[in-house]
Write an enzyme that holds these catalytic residues in place. Structure first.
Site, PDB file in Angstrom:
ATOM      1  N   TRP A 103       3.721  -0.723  14.101  1.00  0.00           N
ATOM      2  CA  TRP A 103       4.532  -1.937  14.116  1.00  0.00           C
ATOM      3  C   TRP A 103       5.630  -1.867  15.165  1.00  0.00           C
ATOM      4  O   TRP A 103       5.938  -2.858  15.838  1.00  0.00           O
ATOM      5  CB  TRP A 103       5.078  -2.232  12.721  1.00  0.00           C
ATOM      6  CG  TRP A 103       3.978  -2.610  11.798  1.00  0.00           C
ATOM      7  CD1 TRP A 103       3.473  -1.878  10.762  1.00  0.00           C
ATOM      8  CD2 TRP A 103       3.179  -3.803  11.859  1.00  0.00           C
ATOM      9  NE1 TRP A 103       2.423  -2.545  10.170  1.00  0.00           N
ATOM     10  CE2 TRP A 103       2.215  -3.727  10.819  1.00  0.00           C
ATOM     11  CE3 TRP A 103       3.181  -4.926  12.683  1.00  0.00           C
ATOM     12  CZ2 TRP A 103       1.271  -4.727  10.590  1.00  0.00           C
ATOM     13  CZ3 TRP A 103       2.238  -5.923  12.458  1.00  0.00           C
ATOM     14  CH2 TRP A 103       1.301  -5.818  11.431  1.00  0.00           C
ATOM     15  N   ASP A 173      13.755  -3.802  11.769  1.00  0.00           N
ATOM     16  CA  ASP A 173      12.618  -4.449  11.106  1.00  0.00           C
ATOM     17  C   ASP A 173      12.477  -3.760   9.752  1.00  0.00           C
ATOM     18  O   ASP A 173      12.001  -2.637   9.663  1.00  0.00           O
ATOM     19  CB  ASP A 173      11.354  -4.290  11.941  1.00  0.00           C
ATOM     20  CG  ASP A 173      10.113  -4.836  11.247  1.00  0.00           C
ATOM     21  OD1 ASP A 173      10.224  -5.367  10.117  1.00  0.00           O
ATOM     22  OD2 ASP A 173       9.009  -4.732  11.830  1.00  0.00           O
ATOM     23  N   LYS A 197       6.110  -8.165   1.094  1.00  0.00           N
ATOM     24  CA  LYS A 197       5.936  -6.804   0.600  1.00  0.00           C
ATOM     25  C   LYS A 197       6.910  -6.500  -0.544  1.00  0.00           C
ATOM     26  O   LYS A 197       6.510  -5.961  -1.557  1.00  0.00           O
ATOM     27  CB  LYS A 197       6.103  -5.805   1.744  1.00  0.00           C
ATOM     28  CG  LYS A 197       5.082  -6.009   2.865  1.00  0.00           C
ATOM     29  CD  LYS A 197       5.315  -5.070   4.011  1.00  0.00           C
ATOM     30  CE  LYS A 197       4.423  -5.381   5.199  1.00  0.00           C
ATOM     31  NZ  LYS A 197       2.993  -5.177   4.944  1.00  0.00           N
TER      32      LYS A 197
END
Length: 362
Positions: A103, A173, A197
């Site tokens: 990511w 993030d 999530k």
């Protein structure tokens, strides 16, 4: 509840059963209005109340200090990969990134489209099995910001603590570990997180940004991709993802009832501890992927002796009601995502299965 799966999916991920049941009860008619919240105008008083309450819950649970805006955006973390450099990179500055896995790499590649970037530290040489130490970070003098990916869902690594960047804004993030533990928001200039999530369903992205960073971008940026657009309108410039925000509201209430971030952290540590103990105590049958000091408490990644055995594990576990234990398609292996809403008893059931599988196949 009968026939509920043991949900270990990486995202969209498990939601608290109580939240789902409450949403079910309120879905057709919301607070005596004769309508579902999904049918209401986002300009109406009822929805605006939910919207504002959701922001206040986030501020409370994350201890967001004065001088920060909380935004409800769309497009997921992937859109933030672009919005951060589009809004914060100025001529003569560079976007600095720590490369910790899949990511972080995507964020870096996106940023290259909008300005100069540099990799301030990387664990690529170690197959992204670890988080770089703070001493490894080389921050340029002209850095506009330093971007870190708090938790790598694919590799299963997580920052235990965040680097001190001084006057350079730290960008985080936090998509896969926001609210899994207490957070010092004041250490960051901006944090962002897709909700699917730990905060709610897919469809809404949380952004918490320091007000002094909300300025006019250096170059032309579409209206919807400017932080200033949403900050000025309390995230109501256009129709927000009302259902996702409402569900996030219910999840935040649930987190508060668990004792807030500190309360869920205690359970998360217990869940992760059980799984890592099962891996480390298997005499090598299971092998953890991430280095011990960088292990995630949200995504536990591990391997077996062969891909064939891993496929057998995934097949047998699915037959026993376990969902989402295959590793990401890009790296293979196995992964148990144990976000806030995954019950402790589900992790205990997985540990029991792992022990039985090892006994039968070791």
């Amino acid at each position: 509840m009968a026939n509920r799966a043991y949900n270990f999916n990486a995202g969209p991920a498990a939601l608290p059963l109580e939240v789902l049941q409450q949403a079910q009860e309120q879905f057709v008619e919301f607070r005596g209005s004769g309508m579902s919240l999904m049918e209401m105008s986002h300009r109406g008083a009822i929805y605006e109340g939910v919207h504002q309450e959701t922001e206040q819950l986030l501020r409370e649970l994350l201890n967001v200090p004065e001088g920060y805006k909380v935004l409800f955006l769309q497009g997921g973390a992937s859109t933030q990969f672009a919005m951060v450099p589009m809004n914060l990179l100025k001529p003569g500055t560079v976007g600095a990134y720590v490369a910790t896995g899949s990511w972080a790499t995507k964020a870096i590649e996106e940023a290259k489209l909008f300005g100069e970037t540099t990799i301030a530290a990387s664990s690529e040489a170690d197959q992204y099995k670890r988080i770089p130490a703070a001493a490894e970070i080389a921050l340029p003098d002209n850095a506009a910001y330093l971007h870190v990916t708090s938790n790598e869902t694919i590799e299963g690594t997580q920052w235990a603590s965040y680097p001190d960047t001084g006057t350079v804004p730290l960008i985080g993030d936090l998509s896969s570990d926001i609210l899994c533990r207490p957070l010092n928001v004041s250490q960051f200039g901006l944090v962002y997180a897709g909700a699917q999530k730990n905060l709610g369903p897919s469809g809404v992205t949380i952004v918490i940004i320091r007000e002094d960073l909300i300025g006019k971008p250096a170059g032309p940026v579409p209206t919807m991709l400017r932080y200033a657009t949403h900050a000025k309108t309390d995230s109501l410039y256009n129709t927000p993802p009302t259902f996702a925000i409402y569900m996030t509201n219910l999840v935040l209430r649930w987190v508060k009832a668990q004792g807030g971030a500190a309360g869920v952290e205690r359970v998360n540590q217990e869940k992760a501890g059980l799984l890592y103990a099962a891996i480390d105590g298997s005499d090598g049958f299971y092998r953890g992927f991430a280095e011990t000091g960088s292990r995630s408490v949200m995504n536990v990644t591990f391997r077996l002796a062969s891909e064939e055995l891993e496929k057998q594990f995934a097949k047998e576990s699915e037959a026993q009601g376990f969902s989402g234990l295959k590793g990401h398609r890009s790296v293979g292996g196995l992964r148990a995502s144990i976000y806030n809403a995954v019950p402790l008893e589900n992790v205990r059931a997985l540990v029991d299965f792992m022990g039985d599988f090892a006994r039968r196949n070791g």
